[in-house]
Design a protein around this motif. Structure first.
Motif, PDB file in Angstrom:
ATOM      1  N   LEU A   1      43.825  84.550  14.713  1.00  0.00           N
ATOM      2  CA  LEU A   1      44.884  83.908  15.497  1.00  0.00           C
ATOM      3  C   LEU A   1      45.711  82.963  14.629  1.00  0.00           C
ATOM      4  CD1 LEU A   1      42.949  83.120  18.795  1.00  0.00           C
ATOM      5  CD2 LEU A   1      45.022  84.503  18.648  1.00  0.00           C
ATOM      6  N   VAL A   2      45.035  82.173  13.820  1.00  0.00           N
ATOM      7  CA  VAL A   2      45.742  81.224  12.949  1.00  0.00           C
ATOM      8  C   VAL A   2      46.567  81.963  11.904  1.00  0.00           C
ATOM      9  CG1 VAL A   2      45.427  79.423  11.203  1.00  0.00           C
ATOM     10  CG2 VAL A   2      44.147  79.319  13.342  1.00  0.00           C
ATOM     11  N   LYS A   3      46.034  83.069  11.386  1.00  0.00           N
ATOM     12  CA  LYS A   3      46.802  83.870  10.423  1.00  0.00           C
ATOM     13  C   LYS A   3      48.074  84.423  11.044  1.00  0.00           C
ATOM     14  CE  LYS A   3      43.011  85.435   7.418  1.00  0.00           C
ATOM     15  NZ  LYS A   3      42.172  86.599   7.017  1.00  0.00           N
ATOM     16  N   SER A   4      47.970  84.812  12.321  1.00  0.00           N
ATOM     17  CA  SER A   4      49.132  85.393  13.000  1.00  0.00           C
ATOM     18  C   SER A   4      50.167  84.340  13.374  1.00  0.00           C
ATOM     19  CB  SER A   4      48.690  86.159  14.247  1.00  0.00           C
ATOM     20  OG  SER A   4      48.210  85.260  15.240  1.00  0.00           O
ATOM     21  N   ASP A   5      49.719  83.118  13.640  1.00  0.00           N
ATOM     22  CA  ASP A   5      50.655  82.052  14.012  1.00  0.00           C
ATOM     23  C   ASP A   5      50.029  80.693  13.662  1.00  0.00           C
ATOM     24  OD1 ASP A   5      52.556  80.391  15.029  1.00  0.00           O
ATOM     25  OD2 ASP A   5      52.546  81.209  17.073  1.00  0.00           O
ATOM     26  N   PRO A   6      50.156  80.287  12.394  1.00  0.00           N
ATOM     27  CA  PRO A   6      49.496  79.051  11.953  1.00  0.00           C
ATOM     28  C   PRO A   6      50.068  77.776  12.570  1.00  0.00           C
ATOM     29  CG  PRO A   6      50.863  79.968  10.204  1.00  0.00           C
ATOM     30  CD  PRO A   6      50.838  80.984  11.298  1.00  0.00           C
ATOM     31  N   ASP A   7      51.276  77.852  13.118  1.00  0.00           N
ATOM     32  CA  ASP A   7      51.905  76.655  13.687  1.00  0.00           C
ATOM     33  C   ASP A   7      51.533  76.426  15.150  1.00  0.00           C
ATOM     34  OD1 ASP A   7      53.246  76.068  11.288  1.00  0.00           O
ATOM     35  OD2 ASP A   7      54.868  77.471  11.797  1.00  0.00           O
ATOM     36  N   ASP A   8      50.838  77.383  15.744  1.00  0.00           N
ATOM     37  CA  ASP A   8      50.434  77.242  17.145  1.00  0.00           C
ATOM     38  C   ASP A   8      49.230  76.297  17.219  1.00  0.00           C
ATOM     39  OD1 ASP A   8      48.987  77.772  19.668  1.00  0.00           O
ATOM     40  OD2 ASP A   8      50.505  79.329  19.948  1.00  0.00           O
TER      41      ASP A   8
ATOM     42  N   ASN B   1      46.012  77.685  18.701  1.00  0.00           N
ATOM     43  CA  ASN B   1      45.262  78.501  17.739  1.00  0.00           C
ATOM     44  C   ASN B   1      44.442  77.615  16.806  1.00  0.00           C
ATOM     45  OD1 ASN B   1      46.392  80.790  18.837  1.00  0.00           O
ATOM     46  ND2 ASN B   1      47.866  81.121  17.182  1.00  0.00           N
ATOM     47  N   GLN B   2      45.044  76.531  16.356  1.00  0.00           N
ATOM     48  CA  GLN B   2      44.335  75.593  15.484  1.00  0.00           C
ATOM     49  C   GLN B   2      43.142  74.978  16.209  1.00  0.00           C
ATOM     50  OE1 GLN B   2      44.766  74.876  12.289  1.00  0.00           O
ATOM     51  NE2 GLN B   2      46.620  76.073  11.919  1.00  0.00           N
ATOM     52  N   SER B   3      43.317  74.703  17.494  1.00  0.00           N
ATOM     53  CA  SER B   3      42.228  74.120  18.283  1.00  0.00           C
ATOM     54  C   SER B   3      41.041  75.077  18.378  1.00  0.00           C
ATOM     55  CB  SER B   3      42.734  73.771  19.686  1.00  0.00           C
ATOM     56  OG  SER B   3      41.703  73.233  20.477  1.00  0.00           O
ATOM     57  N   ILE B   4      41.328  76.369  18.541  1.00  0.00           N
ATOM     58  CA  ILE B   4      40.244  77.358  18.605  1.00  0.00           C
ATOM     59  C   ILE B   4      39.549  77.484  17.262  1.00  0.00           C
ATOM     60  CG2 ILE B   4      39.796  79.839  18.835  1.00  0.00           C
ATOM     61  CD1 ILE B   4      39.925  78.473  21.478  1.00  0.00           C
ATOM     62  N   LEU B   5      40.320  77.401  16.172  1.00  0.00           N
ATOM     63  CA  LEU B   5      39.696  77.440  14.840  1.00  0.00           C
ATOM     64  C   LEU B   5      38.789  76.229  14.647  1.00  0.00           C
ATOM     65  CD1 LEU B   5      39.356  78.753  12.088  1.00  0.00           C
ATOM     66  CD2 LEU B   5      41.413  77.535  11.319  1.00  0.00           C
ATOM     67  N   ALA B   6      39.235  75.057  15.107  1.00  0.00           N
ATOM     68  CA  ALA B   6      38.395  73.855  15.033  1.00  0.00           C
ATOM     69  C   ALA B   6      37.108  74.056  15.828  1.00  0.00           C
ATOM     70  CB  ALA B   6      39.158  72.641  15.563  1.00  0.00           C
ATOM     71  N   LEU B   7      37.233  74.703  16.984  1.00  0.00           N
ATOM     72  CA  LEU B   7      36.049  75.002  17.800  1.00  0.00           C
ATOM     73  C   LEU B   7      35.099  75.936  17.057  1.00  0.00           C
ATOM     74  CD1 LEU B   7      34.593  74.778  20.579  1.00  0.00           C
ATOM     75  CD2 LEU B   7      35.900  76.814  21.276  1.00  0.00           C
TER      76      LEU B   7
END
Length: 306
Positions: A129-136, A139-145
């Motif tokens: 998700l972050v690769k597809s849209d790093p500014d979202d 998406n960053q919140s899910i990566l943190a999770l």
């Protein structure tokens, strides 16, 4: 939505039976709606959310079979939704979060390999998700999770090096998120949780100074949230934990005045909670424990002055 809000309010107030009742009523209604129109993606999403809420509650009540059942139902719904639109990032985020819930359940059962697989699914989806849209930011919140869950798994394995890495990455992402949206309560709670985990890791390493620093940062965030929500029992219980552990660490450092300050604040919190929930025996025990802590540290202070 009103039933779900009532359930969340009851959960935060510690009324788990009332929360279960509200969530179950909402689930019944949402099942009927989804049955009436199986193509309505909004209703299916709502049904999945009801299962997650009941699964979380069951996990809190240590009813692991019920938690497993609800998480599996939610996962099945989310999997079908993503299959209908694989590029819908919101659905992918929800789907990844369900993998996190199933990982939490596996961790509670001591099934570390299963937890690893579920958290790995979460982390992989989040990374894509972050690769597809790093500014979202979502998406960053899910990566943190994802990092947070992998960090918890590493703690369970006593792999403190990887635990430090993952919880550090989670904290760094969450720090950016709260800077971007300082009013987002969930992100502030998540940020505080990351500092708590880093404090736990530092304490496991015997690094008391580092642990105190992490816990105090987590406490500061929780205190600001509690100030803005004076009737939230859950936040006050969180504060009890922070004051408890920081006071204990200050005692171990022979910093008696600092420990006493934390225990006094802990007593005030117990008194506030007692006023909110006068019939809760656990609060009465916490209140008595706070008084004992204060007395113990005062004795240490008096002996050090002599």
């Amino acid at each position: 939505m009103e039933l779900m809000e009532k359930g969340e309010h009851a959960k935060h107030e510690g009324s788990l039976e009332a929360a279960q009742l509200h969530f179950t009523e909402a689930l019944t209604i949402r099942k009927e709606l989804a049955k009436a129109d199986p193509t309505n993606h909004t209703w299916l999403g709502d049904l999945s959310h009801s299962h997650i809420s009941l699964g979380d509650l069951a996990l809190k009540l240590l009813d692991l079979d019920a938690a497993d059942r609800h998480y599996n139902e939610s996962h099945s719904i989310r999997e079908k939704l993503v299959a209908t639109d694989p590029h819908n990032n919101e659905w992918r985020r929800y789907h990844s979060a369900v993998h996190g819930k199933k990982g939490d359940l596996a961790l509670a059962k001591g099934e570390l390999k299963v937890a690893d697989r579920q958290y790995g699914e979460l982390y992989e989806i989040a990374t894509n998700l972050v690769k597809s849209d790093p500014d979202d930011l979502d998406n960053q919140s899910i990566l943190a999770l994802g990092h947070y869950k992998m960090g918890n798994l590493a703690i369970a394995r006593m792999d403190l090096e990887h635990a430090t890495h993952h919880h550090g990455e989670s904290r760094n992402i969450r720090q950016k998120l709260v800077a971007a949206d300082p009013g987002n309560t969930q992100w502030l709670l998540d940020f505080s949780d990351s500092h708590k985990k880093l404090g736990d890791i530092a304490m496991a390493k015997g690094e008391r100074g580092g642990a105190i620093l992490q816990y105090e940062t987590g406490l500061m965030v929780r205190e600001k949230l509690a100030e803005s929500d004076s009737h939230n029992c859950s936040l006050r219980f969180d504060l009890l934990y922070f004051h408890d552990v920081i006071g204990m660490l200050r005692e171990q450092e022979n910093e008696w005045a600092e420990a006493l300050a934390h225990y006094k604040t802990r007593l005030v919190l117990c008194e506030e909670l007692e006023a909110m929930r006068p019939d809760d025996e656990s609060i009465q025990k916490d209140l008595r424990r706070s008084l004992a802590m204060i007395e113990r540290v005062r004795m240490k202070l008096n002996s050090s002055d002599q």
